[in-house]
Design a protein around this motif. Sequence first.
Motif, PDB file in Angstrom:
ATOM      1  N   ARG A  42       0.830  -1.210   0.000  1.00 52.20           N
ATOM      2  CA  ARG A  42       0.000   0.000   0.000  1.00 52.20           C
ATOM      3  C   ARG A  42       0.860   1.253   0.000  1.00 52.20           C
ATOM      4  NH1 ARG A  42      -3.133  -3.223   3.454  1.00 52.20           N
ATOM      5  NH2 ARG A  42      -2.238  -2.274   5.325  1.00 52.20           N
ATOM      6  N   ARG A  43       1.998   1.225   0.702  1.00 50.18           N
ATOM      7  CA  ARG A  43       2.892   2.386   0.732  1.00 50.18           C
ATOM      8  C   ARG A  43       3.410   2.679  -0.676  1.00 50.18           C
ATOM      9  NH1 ARG A  43       7.887   3.708   0.304  1.00 50.18           N
ATOM     10  NH2 ARG A  43       8.561   1.572   0.018  1.00 50.18           N
ATOM     11  N   ARG A  44       3.761   1.635  -1.392  1.00 49.47           N
ATOM     12  CA  ARG A  44       4.271   1.822  -2.757  1.00 49.47           C
ATOM     13  C   ARG A  44       3.198   2.363  -3.693  1.00 49.47           C
ATOM     14  NH1 ARG A  44       7.380  -3.848  -3.896  1.00 49.47           N
ATOM     15  NH2 ARG A  44       8.777  -3.775  -2.101  1.00 49.47           N
ATOM     16  N   ALA A  45       1.982   1.870  -3.542  1.00 47.81           N
ATOM     17  CA  ALA A  45       0.902   2.270  -4.443  1.00 47.81           C
ATOM     18  C   ALA A  45       0.392   3.667  -4.135  1.00 47.81           C
ATOM     19  CB  ALA A  45      -0.245   1.269  -4.356  1.00 47.81           C
ATOM     20  N   GLY A  46       0.590   4.116  -2.913  1.00 45.48           N
ATOM     21  CA  GLY A  46       0.070   5.423  -2.526  1.00 45.48           C
ATOM     22  C   GLY A  46      -1.364   5.298  -2.054  1.00 45.48           C
ATOM     23  N   ALA A  47      -1.774   6.245  -1.261  1.00 46.28           N
ATOM     24  CA  ALA A  47      -3.138   6.226  -0.732  1.00 46.28           C
ATOM     25  C   ALA A  47      -4.119   6.604  -1.827  1.00 46.28           C
ATOM     26  CB  ALA A  47      -3.258   7.189   0.445  1.00 46.28           C
ATOM     27  N   PRO A  48      -5.193   5.843  -1.981  1.00 38.36           N
ATOM     28  CA  PRO A  48      -6.185   6.202  -2.997  1.00 38.36           C
ATOM     29  C   PRO A  48      -6.971   7.438  -2.561  1.00 38.36           C
ATOM     30  CG  PRO A  48      -6.946   4.337  -1.716  1.00 38.36           C
ATOM     31  CD  PRO A  48      -5.540   4.636  -1.264  1.00 38.36           C
ATOM     32  N   PHE A  49      -7.406   8.197  -3.527  1.00 40.94           N
ATOM     33  CA  PHE A  49      -8.193   9.387  -3.247  1.00 40.94           C
ATOM     34  C   PHE A  49      -9.658   9.006  -3.103  1.00 40.94           C
ATOM     35  CE2 PHE A  49      -4.464  11.049  -5.442  1.00 40.94           C
ATOM     36  CZ  PHE A  49      -4.072  12.027  -4.548  1.00 40.94           C
ATOM     37  N   ALA A  50     -10.318   9.609  -2.146  1.00 40.39           N
ATOM     38  CA  ALA A  50     -11.735   9.341  -1.933  1.00 40.39           C
ATOM     39  C   ALA A  50     -12.562  10.087  -2.967  1.00 40.39           C
ATOM     40  CB  ALA A  50     -12.147   9.772  -0.529  1.00 40.39           C
ATOM     41  N   ASN A  51     -13.602   9.443  -3.452  1.00 41.12           N
ATOM     42  CA  ASN A  51     -14.535  10.068  -4.366  1.00 41.12           C
ATOM     43  C   ASN A  51     -15.660  10.642  -3.519  1.00 41.12           C
ATOM     44  OD1 ASN A  51     -16.226  10.893  -6.338  1.00 41.12           O
ATOM     45  ND2 ASN A  51     -16.464   8.899  -7.320  1.00 41.12           N
ATOM     46  N   TYR A  52     -15.578  11.922  -3.216  1.00 43.78           N
ATOM     47  CA  TYR A  52     -16.531  12.543  -2.306  1.00 43.78           C
ATOM     48  C   TYR A  52     -17.938  12.615  -2.881  1.00 43.78           C
ATOM     49  CZ  TYR A  52     -12.523  13.688   0.529  1.00 43.78           C
ATOM     50  OH  TYR A  52     -11.409  13.590   1.299  1.00 43.78           O
ATOM     51  N   ASP A  53     -18.090  12.453  -4.181  1.00 44.62           N
ATOM     52  CA  ASP A  53     -19.417  12.469  -4.783  1.00 44.62           C
ATOM     53  C   ASP A  53     -20.221  11.234  -4.391  1.00 44.62           C
ATOM     54  OD1 ASP A  53     -18.766  14.841  -6.003  1.00 44.62           O
ATOM     55  OD2 ASP A  53     -18.106  13.865  -7.852  1.00 44.62           O
ATOM     56  N   THR A  54     -19.546  10.124  -4.102  1.00 46.12           N
ATOM     57  CA  THR A  54     -20.256   8.886  -3.790  1.00 46.12           C
ATOM     58  C   THR A  54     -20.364   8.631  -2.288  1.00 46.12           C
ATOM     59  OG1 THR A  54     -18.214   7.610  -3.949  1.00 46.12           O
ATOM     60  CG2 THR A  54     -19.531   7.832  -5.954  1.00 46.12           C
ATOM     61  N   LEU A  55     -19.719   9.425  -1.465  1.00 46.90           N
ATOM     62  CA  LEU A  55     -19.794   9.227  -0.020  1.00 46.90           C
ATOM     63  C   LEU A  55     -21.125   9.724   0.525  1.00 46.90           C
ATOM     64  CD1 LEU A  55     -16.240  10.308   1.157  1.00 46.90           C
ATOM     65  CD2 LEU A  55     -17.134   7.998   0.919  1.00 46.90           C
ATOM     66  N   ASP A  56     -21.687   8.979   1.439  1.00 46.92           N
ATOM     67  CA  ASP A  56     -22.939   9.359   2.082  1.00 46.92           C
ATOM     68  C   ASP A  56     -22.598  10.222   3.287  1.00 46.92           C
ATOM     69  OD1 ASP A  56     -25.467   9.633   3.028  1.00 46.92           O
ATOM     70  OD2 ASP A  56     -25.769   7.530   3.506  1.00 46.92           O
ATOM     71  N   MET A  57     -22.771  11.524   3.180  1.00 50.22           N
ATOM     72  CA  MET A  57     -22.386  12.454   4.226  1.00 50.22           C
ATOM     73  C   MET A  57     -23.582  12.939   5.041  1.00 50.22           C
ATOM     74  SD  MET A  57     -19.180  12.452   3.842  1.00 50.22           S
ATOM     75  CE  MET A  57     -18.580  13.801   4.814  1.00 50.22           C
ATOM     76  N   ARG A  58     -24.732  12.247   4.928  1.00 44.44           N
ATOM     77  CA  ARG A  58     -25.906  12.637   5.695  1.00 44.44           C
ATOM     78  C   ARG A  58     -25.682  12.332   7.174  1.00 44.44           C
ATOM     79  NH1 ARG A  58     -30.269   9.055   2.919  1.00 44.44           N
ATOM     80  NH2 ARG A  58     -28.496   7.669   3.103  1.00 44.44           N
ATOM     81  N   PRO A  59     -26.325  13.080   8.059  1.00 42.16           N
ATOM     82  CA  PRO A  59     -26.259  12.726   9.483  1.00 42.16           C
ATOM     83  C   PRO A  59     -26.853  11.337   9.709  1.00 42.16           C
ATOM     84  CG  PRO A  59     -27.226  14.896   9.190  1.00 42.16           C
ATOM     85  CD  PRO A  59     -27.069  14.298   7.826  1.00 42.16           C
ATOM     86  N   LEU A  60     -26.418  10.663  10.743  1.00 42.50           N
ATOM     87  CA  LEU A  60     -26.891   9.309  11.002  1.00 42.50           C
ATOM     88  C   LEU A  60     -28.393   9.242  11.212  1.00 42.50           C
ATOM     89  CD1 LEU A  60     -24.076   7.993  13.354  1.00 42.50           C
ATOM     90  CD2 LEU A  60     -24.467   7.431  10.963  1.00 42.50           C
TER      91      LEU A  60
END
Length: 72
Positions: A42-60
């Motif tokens: 994982r260190r070699r590949a680098g951290a993947p970027f999050a796709n914020y368009d698909t994240l569910d950011m609604r309150p619980l």
Amino acid sequence: MTEEQEMPDESSSAMAIGWRRKAPEGDHHARGIAHELEIELRRRAGAPFANYDTLDMRPLETGAARPPFVAA
């Protein structure tokens, strides 16, 4: 430089898979060794970027209802 950093990705991945298979057979150190190899990959590949368009950011409170098998 450690041994994990000197190995090519393919052999590191194959070794990690091999160590993961040994863990259920009773090798007490297998999970830790596999984990170290996977960290290096994982260190070699680098951290993947999050796709914020698909994240569910609604309150619980407004999220999906609890499944019937989960206790409140």
